[in-house]
Design an enzyme around this catalytic site. Structure first.
Site, PDB file in Angstrom:
ATOM      1  N   GLY A 239       1.348   2.944 -29.619  1.00 35.56           N
ATOM      2  CA  GLY A 239       2.408   3.868 -30.016  1.00 35.56           C
ATOM      3  C   GLY A 239       3.441   3.296 -30.957  1.00 35.56           C
ATOM      4  O   GLY A 239       4.403   3.992 -31.317  1.00 35.56           O
ATOM      5  N   PRO A 274      -2.266  -1.291 -29.727  1.00 31.83           N
ATOM      6  CA  PRO A 274      -1.811  -0.685 -30.986  1.00 31.83           C
ATOM      7  C   PRO A 274      -2.965  -0.143 -31.809  1.00 31.83           C
ATOM      8  O   PRO A 274      -4.020  -0.773 -31.901  1.00 31.83           O
ATOM      9  CB  PRO A 274      -1.168  -1.873 -31.725  1.00 31.83           C
ATOM     10  CG  PRO A 274      -1.941  -3.060 -31.225  1.00 31.83           C
ATOM     11  CD  PRO A 274      -2.308  -2.757 -29.798  1.00 31.83           C
ATOM     12  N   GLY A 275      -2.789   1.020 -32.371  1.00 26.26           N
ATOM     13  CA  GLY A 275      -3.813   1.580 -33.258  1.00 26.26           C
ATOM     14  C   GLY A 275      -3.205   1.860 -34.617  1.00 26.26           C
ATOM     15  O   GLY A 275      -3.397   1.127 -35.587  1.00 26.26           O
ATOM     16  N   ARG A 276      -2.384   2.920 -34.643  1.00 22.71           N
ATOM     17  CA  ARG A 276      -1.786   3.401 -35.888  1.00 22.71           C
ATOM     18  C   ARG A 276      -1.070   2.302 -36.680  1.00 22.71           C
ATOM     19  O   ARG A 276      -1.217   2.207 -37.892  1.00 22.71           O
ATOM     20  CB  ARG A 276      -0.770   4.504 -35.529  1.00 22.71           C
ATOM     21  CG  ARG A 276      -0.140   5.191 -36.700  1.00 22.71           C
ATOM     22  CD  ARG A 276       1.094   5.995 -36.233  1.00 22.71           C
ATOM     23  NE  ARG A 276       0.853   6.815 -35.078  1.00 22.71           N
ATOM     24  CZ  ARG A 276       0.508   8.102 -35.112  1.00 22.71           C
ATOM     25  NH1 ARG A 276       0.372   8.722 -36.269  1.00 22.71           N
ATOM     26  NH2 ARG A 276       0.323   8.769 -33.998  1.00 22.71           N
ATOM     27  N   TYR A 316       0.045  18.483 -37.006  1.00 25.10           N
ATOM     28  CA  TYR A 316       1.334  17.999 -36.472  1.00 25.10           C
ATOM     29  C   TYR A 316       2.489  18.200 -37.448  1.00 25.10           C
ATOM     30  O   TYR A 316       3.569  17.657 -37.216  1.00 25.10           O
ATOM     31  CB  TYR A 316       1.263  16.497 -36.175  1.00 25.10           C
ATOM     32  CG  TYR A 316       0.044  16.025 -35.428  1.00 25.10           C
ATOM     33  CD1 TYR A 316      -0.170  16.380 -34.098  1.00 25.10           C
ATOM     34  CD2 TYR A 316      -0.886  15.188 -36.044  1.00 25.10           C
ATOM     35  CE1 TYR A 316      -1.281  15.916 -33.416  1.00 25.10           C
ATOM     36  CE2 TYR A 316      -1.996  14.715 -35.366  1.00 25.10           C
ATOM     37  CZ  TYR A 316      -2.189  15.093 -34.054  1.00 25.10           C
ATOM     38  OH  TYR A 316      -3.281  14.630 -33.386  1.00 25.10           O
ATOM     39  N   CYS A 352     -10.927  27.569 -46.161  1.00 24.90           N
ATOM     40  CA  CYS A 352     -10.454  28.950 -46.109  1.00 24.90           C
ATOM     41  C   CYS A 352      -9.519  29.187 -44.934  1.00 24.90           C
ATOM     42  O   CYS A 352      -9.870  29.880 -43.966  1.00 24.90           O
ATOM     43  CB  CYS A 352     -11.650  29.891 -46.074  1.00 24.90           C
ATOM     44  SG  CYS A 352     -12.489  29.845 -47.649  1.00 24.90           S
TER      45      CYS A 352
HETATM   46  N1  LLP Z   1      -3.360   3.689 -25.868  1.00 24.33           N
HETATM   47  C1  LLP Z   1      -3.509   4.930 -25.385  1.00 24.33           C
HETATM   48  C2  LLP Z   1      -3.737   5.108 -23.947  1.00 24.33           C
HETATM   49  C3  LLP Z   1      -3.426   6.041 -26.251  1.00 24.33           C
HETATM   50  O1  LLP Z   1      -3.553   7.272 -25.755  1.00 24.33           O
HETATM   51  C4  LLP Z   1      -3.203   5.827 -27.642  1.00 24.33           C
HETATM   52  C5  LLP Z   1      -3.141   6.953 -28.573  1.00 24.33           C
HETATM   53  C6  LLP Z   1      -3.076   4.505 -28.097  1.00 24.33           C
HETATM   54  C7  LLP Z   1      -3.149   3.462 -27.176  1.00 24.33           C
HETATM   55  C8  LLP Z   1      -2.865   4.165 -29.544  1.00 24.33           C
HETATM   56  O2  LLP Z   1      -1.671   4.661 -30.024  1.00 24.33           O
HETATM   57  P1  LLP Z   1      -1.171   4.242 -31.492  1.00 24.33           P
HETATM   58  O3  LLP Z   1      -0.784   2.789 -31.451  1.00 24.33           O
HETATM   59  O4  LLP Z   1      -2.288   4.483 -32.428  1.00 24.33           O
HETATM   60  O5  LLP Z   1      -0.008   5.092 -31.780  1.00 24.33           O
HETATM   61  N2  LLP Z   1      -3.923  11.953 -33.470  1.00 24.33           N
HETATM   62  C9  LLP Z   1      -2.508  11.661 -33.308  1.00 24.33           C
HETATM   63  C10 LLP Z   1      -2.265  10.451 -32.450  1.00 24.33           C
HETATM   64  C11 LLP Z   1      -2.893  10.539 -31.082  1.00 24.33           C
HETATM   65  C12 LLP Z   1      -2.678   9.304 -30.274  1.00 24.33           C
HETATM   66  C13 LLP Z   1      -3.504   9.315 -29.041  1.00 24.33           C
HETATM   67  N3  LLP Z   1      -3.378   8.157 -28.208  1.00 24.33           N
HETATM   68  C14 LLP Z   1      -1.890  11.507 -34.685  1.00 24.33           C
HETATM   69  O6  LLP Z   1      -2.595  11.618 -35.688  1.00 24.33           O
HETATM   70  O7  LLP Z   1      -0.672  11.305 -34.801  1.00 24.33           O
END
Ligand code: LLP
Length: 423
Positions: A239, A274-276, A316, A352
């Site tokens: 997050g 971390p992902g995003r 979003y 569309c």
């Molecule tokens: N851990 C868990 C349990 C999660 O549910 C998530 C994201 C992450 C880690 C990774 O979060 P990040 O570091 O990437 O913020 N599709 C949406 C975001 C959905 C996130 C879902 N869970 C968007 O495009 O903003």
């Protein structure tokens, strides 16, 4: 570090002109920077290095095999939410012993697959899931490592669709129940309690939700230990913020400043997901303008990438910077203010639906048919959320490293669209 820069009037990814890539591979095209991925992984690892964390990159953000392999080579591990993501990790040649498996709806087949892969632990989201994991582990004569995913009831002040740590969200179990849940794990010979997990939402642009979560985690760990339960891991999820506009996301060091004291006091191992923040600004989406038109008092820029490629703006209302690859006006510092020499336009795709846009009322320099546009911060939740809607083949992906580059996913063909269908 900015991997995408304008030099001599055109956009580069590292040392490669983006226009050359679009010429060679067509559009829509996803372009990633290897240096940026390494930089972001290194930055989070270094910020938390004092407690030797296990960093589990969240595969859901972007699961391309080449990106997973690159991160694995750097020492990163993975957070998965499905058997499919575990398969991706395996197929990338990455190690699975430090993989963490989250998600509210794991099937027995997925649980078995994860146990066979010897993952580090399951983040368990319900009592029913504890029972299912126990049953599958028992049938394999295995002991399953679990962490309790607790819902700390903390408002991360993020988008309603991506907040997860408030009471009433579908994720985790109420934090007040930690003793009862830990006792259940302790009483089950097929389960081993490794620790606790919390994930608050995404993206979180302030540090105070993490501070509150870390404090709650410390309290829970102390309480569990006092009752004789083993809890050696605290997982605070992912997050971490991403700068979509400029520099709005705090550096990892600020998150570390509020999290580390609690981890030290708890004497626990720290896991993060971390992902995003790792891949978001390592990728762009390159599209080509098909037409422009003025109707209803508005300028529309119609391009070959739409909501089926990048759904975030439609889903979003998220803001992604958009600027031409060879712009008539240099890119501004602030994309939200009026920009001299520019005009507001809706940047839309060919789908569309009226909701098919990448930007609305966006200040853009003059563009015409055939021009290339770059949509920035598209590395996370871009390709992974793409669909075939309107029977559109998925775009290609390219990974740049210095002045070298390679295709890491080929463009789909019409045959790919129907490959799995039967008469
Ligand atoms: N851990 C868990 C349990 C999660 O549910 C998530 C994201 C992450 C880690 C990774 O979060 P990040 O570091 O990437 O913020 N599709 C949406 C975001 C959905 C996130 C879902 N869970 C968007 O495009 O903003």
């Amino acid at each position: 570090m900015d991997a995408f820069e304008y030099r001599q009037g055109q956009l580069f990814c590292e040392d490669v002109p983006v226009a050359d890539l679009a010429e060679e591979f067509g559009s829509p095209l996803w372009v990633y920077s290897a240096a940026k991925l390494r930089h972001e992984y290194g930055a989070i690892r270094d910020a938390f290095s004092e407690v030797d964390p296990v960093i589990c990159y969240s595969v859901k953000a972007n699961g391309n095999l080449s990106l997973l392999k690159l991160l694995n080579d750097e020492g990163c591990s993975f957070d998965i939410v499905s058997g499919g993501e575990l398969y991706r990790v395996q197929q990338s040649g990455s190690a699975t012993e430090r993989v963490i498996f989250a998600g509210v709806g794991k099937t027995d087949a997925e649980i078995r697959f994860a146990l066979e892969a010897d993952i580090l632990m399951f983040n368990v989201e319900s009592e029913a899931e504890l029972d299912a994991i126990s049953a599958v582990a028992g049938s394999m004569s295995r002991v399953a490592p679990v962490a309790l995913r607790l819902n700390p009831d903390i408002d991360a002040r993020t988008h309603a669709k991506t907040t997860t740590g408030k009471k009433g969200n579908k994720f985790g179990m109420d934090i007040e129940r930690h003793n009862e849940l830990a006792a259940k794990v302790l009483g089950d010979a097929n389960l081993e309690l490794r620790g606790i997990h919390m994930h608050l939402g995404s993206p979180i642009l302030t540090t105070d939700p993490y501070e509150a979560a870390a404090k709650k985690a410390l309290e829970v760990v102390r309480d569990l230990r006092a009752k004789g339960h083993q809890t050696n891991w605290i997982n605070l999820g992912g997050g971490f913020g991403l700068s979509y506009l400029g520099n709005e996301a705090p550096p990892y060091s600020e998150y570390a400043r509020v999290i580390l004291p609690c981890i030290r006091q708890a004497e626990c191992r720290l896991a993060l997901e971390p992902g995003r923040s790792i891949c978001g600004n390592a990728g762009i989406l390159v599209t080509r303008v098909i037409f422009t038109k003025r109707e209803g008092g508005k300028l529309f820029v119609i391009q070959d990438g739409g909501m089926n490629d990048l759904v975030r703006p439609a889903m979003y209302d998220s803001f992604h910077r958009i600027w031409p690859v060879r712009p008539a006006v240099p890119p501004p510092d602030d994309y939200q203010q009026e920009i001299p020499g520019c005009e507001p336009a809706d940047v839309v795709g060919p789908i569309c639906e009226s909701g098919d846009y990448l930007a609305r009322n966006r200040w853009l320099p003059p563009v015409e048919r055939g021009d290339l546009l770059s949509t920035f911060s598209a590395g996370a939740y871009g390709t992974v959320m793409s669909s075939h809607y309107n029977a559109r083949p998925l775009g290609a992906e390219v990974l740049v490293e210095g002045d070298a580059y390679r295709l890491i996913r080929r463009r789909e063909t019409y045959d790919d669209l129907i490959a799995t269908e039967r008469d």
